[in-house]
Motif scaffolding. Sequence first.
Motif, mmCIF file in Angstrom:
data_model
loop_
_atom_site.group_PDB
_atom_site.id
_atom_site.type_symbol
_atom_site.label_atom_id
_atom_site.label_comp_id
_atom_site.label_asym_id
_atom_site.label_seq_id
_atom_site.Cartn_x
_atom_site.Cartn_y
_atom_site.Cartn_z
ATOM 1 N N GLY A 180 33.835 18.155 1.776
ATOM 2 C CA GLY A 180 34.043 17.219 2.510
ATOM 3 C C GLY A 180 34.428 17.596 3.431
ATOM 4 O O GLY A 180 34.511 16.566 4.358
ATOM 5 N N HIS A 181 34.411 18.447 4.098
ATOM 6 C CA HIS A 181 34.521 18.959 5.430
ATOM 7 C C HIS A 181 33.384 18.617 6.423
ATOM 8 O O HIS A 181 33.224 18.104 7.045
ATOM 9 N N ILE A 182 32.365 18.625 5.607
ATOM 10 C CA ILE A 182 31.256 18.054 5.792
ATOM 11 C C ILE A 182 30.818 16.593 6.412
ATOM 12 O O ILE A 182 30.067 15.383 7.247
ATOM 13 N N LEU A 183 31.567 16.008 4.885
ATOM 14 C CA LEU A 183 31.908 14.494 5.343
ATOM 15 C C LEU A 183 32.916 14.224 6.311
ATOM 16 O O LEU A 183 32.495 12.492 6.226
ATOM 17 N N HIS A 184 33.561 13.876 6.429
ATOM 18 C CA HIS A 184 34.768 14.043 7.552
ATOM 19 C C HIS A 184 33.528 14.286 9.044
ATOM 20 O O HIS A 184 34.243 12.662 9.584
ATOM 21 N N HIS A 185 32.771 14.646 9.029
ATOM 22 C CA HIS A 185 32.246 14.838 10.219
ATOM 23 C C HIS A 185 30.828 13.764 10.397
ATOM 24 O O HIS A 185 30.402 13.343 11.522
ATOM 25 N N THR A 186 30.433 14.340 9.604
ATOM 26 C CA THR A 186 29.044 13.321 9.638
ATOM 27 C C THR A 186 28.662 12.115 10.259
ATOM 28 O O THR A 186 29.161 11.509 9.451
ATOM 29 N N GLY A 187 27.980 11.757 10.909
ATOM 30 C CA GLY A 187 27.788 9.900 11.603
ATOM 31 C C GLY A 187 29.210 9.679 11.838
ATOM 32 O O GLY A 187 28.986 8.506 12.820
ATOM 33 N N ILE A 188 30.325 10.490 12.192
ATOM 34 C CA ILE A 188 31.501 10.522 12.621
ATOM 35 C C ILE A 188 31.516 10.949 14.455
ATOM 36 O O ILE A 188 31.599 9.825 15.424
ATOM 37 N N ASP A 189 32.153 11.581 13.772
ATOM 38 C CA ASP A 189 32.130 12.122 15.115
ATOM 39 C C ASP A 189 30.530 14.190 15.632
ATOM 40 O O ASP A 189 30.865 14.760 16.638
ATOM 41 N N GLU A 190 30.063 13.663 15.588
ATOM 42 C CA GLU A 190 29.148 14.761 14.585
ATOM 43 C C GLU A 190 27.970 13.924 14.314
ATOM 44 O O GLU A 190 27.679 12.891 13.587
ATOM 45 N N PRO A 191 26.718 14.514 13.785
ATOM 46 C CA PRO A 191 25.115 13.976 14.088
ATOM 47 C C PRO A 191 25.067 13.959 12.775
ATOM 48 O O PRO A 191 25.633 14.365 11.838
ATOM 49 N N SER A 192 24.147 13.578 11.836
ATOM 50 C CA SER A 192 23.564 13.465 10.489
ATOM 51 C C SER A 192 22.515 14.646 10.020
ATOM 52 O O SER A 192 22.567 15.362 11.208
ATOM 53 N N GLY A 193 22.688 15.162 9.620
ATOM 54 C CA GLY A 193 22.274 16.556 9.015
ATOM 55 C C GLY A 193 20.632 16.436 9.323
ATOM 56 O O GLY A 193 20.231 15.138 9.111
ATOM 57 N N THR A 194 20.690 17.743 9.151
ATOM 58 C CA THR A 194 18.821 17.567 9.153
ATOM 59 C C THR A 194 17.900 18.455 8.925
ATOM 60 O O THR A 194 19.014 19.767 8.007
ATOM 61 N N TRP A 195 16.910 18.192 7.255
ATOM 62 C CA TRP A 195 16.202 18.911 6.667
ATOM 63 C C TRP A 195 16.059 20.022 7.555
ATOM 64 O O TRP A 195 14.684 19.890 7.933
ATOM 65 N N THR A 196 15.492 21.237 7.490
ATOM 66 C CA THR A 196 15.121 22.411 7.884
ATOM 67 C C THR A 196 14.838 23.245 6.855
ATOM 68 O O THR A 196 13.635 24.646 7.655
ATOM 69 N N GLY A 197 14.770 23.699 5.652
ATOM 70 C CA GLY A 197 14.608 24.422 5.279
ATOM 71 C C GLY A 197 13.208 24.661 4.560
ATOM 72 O O GLY A 197 12.272 23.485 4.987
ATOM 73 N N GLY A 198 12.284 25.517 4.306
ATOM 74 C CA GLY A 198 10.462 25.853 4.131
ATOM 75 C C GLY A 198 10.331 24.882 2.960
ATOM 76 O O GLY A 198 9.126 24.646 2.688
ATOM 77 N N ALA A 199 11.361 24.955 2.076
ATOM 78 C CA ALA A 199 11.244 23.977 0.841
ATOM 79 C C ALA A 199 10.975 23.054 1.354
ATOM 80 O O ALA A 199 11.053 22.261 -0.411
ATOM 81 N N CYS A 200 12.038 22.051 1.555
ATOM 82 C CA CYS A 200 11.888 20.417 1.911
ATOM 83 C C CYS A 200 10.653 19.696 1.899
ATOM 84 O O CYS A 200 10.648 19.048 0.968
ATOM 85 N N ALA A 201 9.554 19.795 2.021
ATOM 86 C CA ALA A 201 7.932 19.313 2.072
ATOM 87 C C ALA A 201 7.882 19.556 0.762
ATOM 88 O O ALA A 201 7.441 18.124 0.368
ATOM 89 N N ARG A 202 8.244 20.885 0.005
ATOM 90 C CA ARG A 202 7.573 20.236 -1.499
ATOM 91 C C ARG A 202 8.348 19.270 -2.639
ATOM 92 O O ARG A 202 8.059 18.684 -3.240
ATOM 93 N N HIS A 203 9.323 19.055 -1.787
ATOM 94 C CA HIS A 203 10.436 18.129 -2.388
ATOM 95 C C HIS A 203 10.517 16.631 -1.639
ATOM 96 O O HIS A 203 11.317 16.156 -1.310
#
Length: 211
Positions: A40-63
């Motif tokens: 809920g904390h993440i959704l409250h801020h994302t795209g409102i007063d904070e930027p969107s999230g970013t995929w950063t993990g090493g396994a992201c490309a595999r997914h």
Amino acid sequence: MTVPRRMLVGMRPENDSSPEDLINAPWPGEIQMNMTADIGHILHHTGIDEPSGTWTGGACARHRRPPGSDVALADLGEMHRQSGGLVDVTWYPEPVASDGYLQLLREWREDGARQQHRHPFDWWAGRAEAMWSYIWAANRRCVAEIIEKPARDRGGAGFLIASFEHNSSDHGLERPHVHNLMPRRRESGRGSTGTTVTMTEGYGAPAWPGR
């Protein structure tokens, strides 16, 4: 998002922290691990007063989540539902970095209140972006060298991690930080409030249209 070092050489904002100070700071800063992420904390801020999230993990490309791409909130919800829940490893930069960044923003606001500005908007914006880029790069190092170390030690690529910067809202400006969310393995017979958390390299993520 990372500004090449050559662009920062010789740049020193009007405070005591230079880019070289940030490079030499004793990373990784402070890490707080929350076994149950506050979505809920993440959704409250994302795209409102904070930027969107970013995929950063090493396994992201595999997914099929390209590292550096934006995190769709639908993906975040799917990751939460199909795993044993999300762990939040919140990373706080060293004071020399966060204090320098906040001081730069204060000077920017003070200059904006003057009738005759010392520097144009783009000058301040470029320096704030450059300063934050080093903090963001340090979080990426924390992800790769500390958070993902167990997976990499086993020969894996890392984890599926979605990182959310909090550095522009009133909440984020109190103490800039990054929330690094990752799924944990669903295991029978283990309560969600236990002290043992087993991270997983991913989950059964569906292939979203267009990916």
